[in-house]
Design an enzyme around this catalytic site. Structure first.
Site, PDB file in Angstrom:
ATOM      1  N   GLY A   1       0.797  -1.220   0.000  1.00 39.18           N
ATOM      2  CA  GLY A   1       0.000   0.000   0.000  1.00 39.18           C
ATOM      3  C   GLY A   1       0.826   1.265   0.000  1.00 39.18           C
ATOM      4  O   GLY A   1       0.423   2.280   0.566  1.00 39.18           O
TER       5      GLY A   1
ATOM      6  N   ASN B   1       1.378   3.428  -2.221  1.00 38.62           N
ATOM      7  CA  ASN B   1       1.031   4.438  -3.217  1.00 38.62           C
ATOM      8  C   ASN B   1       0.228   5.600  -2.640  1.00 38.62           C
ATOM      9  O   ASN B   1      -0.071   6.563  -3.345  1.00 38.62           O
ATOM     10  CB  ASN B   1       0.224   3.798  -4.360  1.00 38.62           C
ATOM     11  CG  ASN B   1      -1.086   3.203  -3.886  1.00 38.62           C
ATOM     12  OD1 ASN B   1      -1.075   2.218  -3.156  1.00 38.62           O
ATOM     13  ND2 ASN B   1      -2.204   3.783  -4.280  1.00 38.62           N
TER      14      ASN B   1
ATOM     15  N   GLY C   1      -1.133   7.764   1.371  1.00 45.14           N
ATOM     16  CA  GLY C   1      -1.138   7.887   2.813  1.00 45.14           C
ATOM     17  C   GLY C   1       0.234   7.786   3.452  1.00 45.14           C
ATOM     18  O   GLY C   1       1.256   8.178   2.878  1.00 45.14           O
ATOM     19  N   ILE C   2       0.262   7.227   4.668  1.00 47.40           N
ATOM     20  CA  ILE C   2       1.525   7.137   5.383  1.00 47.40           C
ATOM     21  C   ILE C   2       2.488   6.174   4.700  1.00 47.40           C
ATOM     22  O   ILE C   2       3.704   6.312   4.817  1.00 47.40           O
ATOM     23  CB  ILE C   2       1.327   6.741   6.864  1.00 47.40           C
ATOM     24  CG1 ILE C   2       0.700   5.357   6.994  1.00 47.40           C
ATOM     25  CG2 ILE C   2       0.506   7.790   7.601  1.00 47.40           C
ATOM     26  CD1 ILE C   2       0.703   4.817   8.412  1.00 47.40           C
ATOM     27  N   GLY C   3       1.954   5.204   3.970  1.00 53.66           N
ATOM     28  CA  GLY C   3       2.818   4.294   3.221  1.00 53.66           C
ATOM     29  C   GLY C   3       3.607   5.014   2.151  1.00 53.66           C
ATOM     30  O   GLY C   3       4.815   4.790   1.991  1.00 53.66           O
TER      31      GLY C   3
ATOM     32  N   SER D   1      -2.993   0.390  14.884  1.00 54.09           N
ATOM     33  CA  SER D   1      -3.770   1.614  15.065  1.00 54.09           C
ATOM     34  C   SER D   1      -4.159   1.773  16.523  1.00 54.09           C
ATOM     35  O   SER D   1      -4.240   0.796  17.278  1.00 54.09           O
ATOM     36  CB  SER D   1      -5.043   1.536  14.207  1.00 54.09           C
ATOM     37  OG  SER D   1      -5.991   2.512  14.588  1.00 54.09           O
TER      38      SER D   1
ATOM     39  N   TYR E   1     -12.970  -3.124  12.431  1.00 56.05           N
ATOM     40  CA  TYR E   1     -11.665  -2.472  12.272  1.00 56.05           C
ATOM     41  C   TYR E   1     -10.803  -2.697  13.508  1.00 56.05           C
ATOM     42  O   TYR E   1      -9.623  -3.057  13.403  1.00 56.05           O
ATOM     43  CB  TYR E   1     -11.870  -0.974  12.034  1.00 56.05           C
ATOM     44  CG  TYR E   1     -10.577  -0.193  11.903  1.00 56.05           C
ATOM     45  CD1 TYR E   1      -9.771  -0.320  10.782  1.00 56.05           C
ATOM     46  CD2 TYR E   1     -10.160   0.678  12.921  1.00 56.05           C
ATOM     47  CE1 TYR E   1      -8.584   0.397  10.660  1.00 56.05           C
ATOM     48  CE2 TYR E   1      -8.980   1.393  12.810  1.00 56.05           C
ATOM     49  CZ  TYR E   1      -8.198   1.253  11.679  1.00 56.05           C
ATOM     50  OH  TYR E   1      -7.016   1.955  11.563  1.00 56.05           O
TER      51      TYR E   1
END
Length: 293
Positions: free
Chosen positions: A21, A23, A25-27, A138, A164
């Site tokens: 992931g 591509n 956000g934090i990634g 999280s 979640y």
């Protein structure tokens, strides 16, 4: 707050780092910093076009490979095709509070994407990994519980935030049991975890309810930190001198923002019996077990 991400982490030069992931956000923020440090970064992404666009915005050596964590056949294909040694695997990709959905293998979408896909990927790649496995959890893990009687929400009414929380709790239990197994077989690899605090990423605003999503995005924007600062705990968990099974998060405002430090976790996240049981169930569901190292 710090001026640059790179001020907080050691060099990652000459490392091969796979990040799921990466591509957005934090990634994406973490991948950009690591690539700028002369690491070879591999963005493992579901959408190749978005992955290539992200890679083009980064300085350094960045490869893009297809990986769909919602489909175990894609996870296996990635592992079969990527045969190079890996220094660091960062299990970053995730989804948050979508409407009820199922993966290609029938798992509840959050458990399947956030936990089970990464379990399979890690175990398949582990013989190639030389240094570290980082899994992004999280603050939401604190509200989670592992419902072994209905992990995939097939009988009880679906609650997106509870699902979640379960998936993010599973990330920490996976990390602790992985570290136990690595220690047991005298592997030099360590398992660590991180959380970004409250970061303004594209995870928010995906419930499918337009008004609720707009209100949520506005509220988060007022109190959150940037994606760049949200990536700091991941970067430290990946490169800093921390022990196995450590958990890194923001150090201020009840772990919602600030410079990274070692943080605590819920009582259930520290339960070794729950971790072992979840590992066994996860192996059964994915068909992928801990390899011989």
């Amino acid at each position: 707050m710090v001026s640059t991400l790179a001020d907080n982490i050691p060099s990652a030069a000459d490392c091969t780092i796979v990040i799921t992931g990466g591509n957005s956000g934090i990634g994406r923020a973490a991948a950009g910093v690591l690539a700028g440090m002369d690491a070879r970064v591999v963005l493992a992404v579901r959408n190749l076009d978005k992955g290539r666009a992200a890679a083009e915005s980064m300085r350094g050596t960045v490869d893009v490979r297809r990986l769909d964590l919602t489909d175990l056949s894609s996870v296996r294909a990635f592992a079969e095709e990527f045969t190079d040694p890996i220094d660091i695997l960062i299990n970053n990709a995730g989804i948050m509070v979508p409407p009820l959905g199922r993966t290609a293998d029938g798992f509840e979408s959050q458990l399947g994407t956030n936990h089970l896909g990464h379990v399979a990927l890690t175990n398949l790649l582990l013989p190639q990994i030389r240094e570290r496995v980082v899994t992004v959890s999280s603050l939401g893990h604190r509200s989670g519980t592992i419902d072994f009687d209905d992990l995939n929400w097939e009988r009880k009414p679906y609650k997106p935030m509870a699902a979640y929380g379960q998936s993010k709790l599973a990330n920490l239990l996976f990390t602790s049991e992985l570290q136990r197994r690595l220690t047991e077989c005298s592997s030099p690899v360590i398992a660590t975890a991180a959380h970004p605090g409250l970061a303004a990423t594209n995870l928010f605003g995906r419930s499918g309810r337009r008004v609720r999503d707009a209100i949520s995005a506005a509220a988060i924007g007022l109190i959150s930190q940037s994606e760049q600062h949200g990536a700091l705990p991941t970067l430290c968990a990946a490169t800093a001198n921390v022990p196995g099974n450590s958990y890194v998060g923001p150090g201020s405002f009840r772990e919602t923002r600030g410079e990274p430090k070692l943080v605590g976790r819920s009582a259930e996240a520290k339960d070794p019996e729950v971790a072992r049981r979840l590992w066994t169930v996860s192996e059964e569901l994915t068909g992928v077990g801990f390899p011989q190292l």
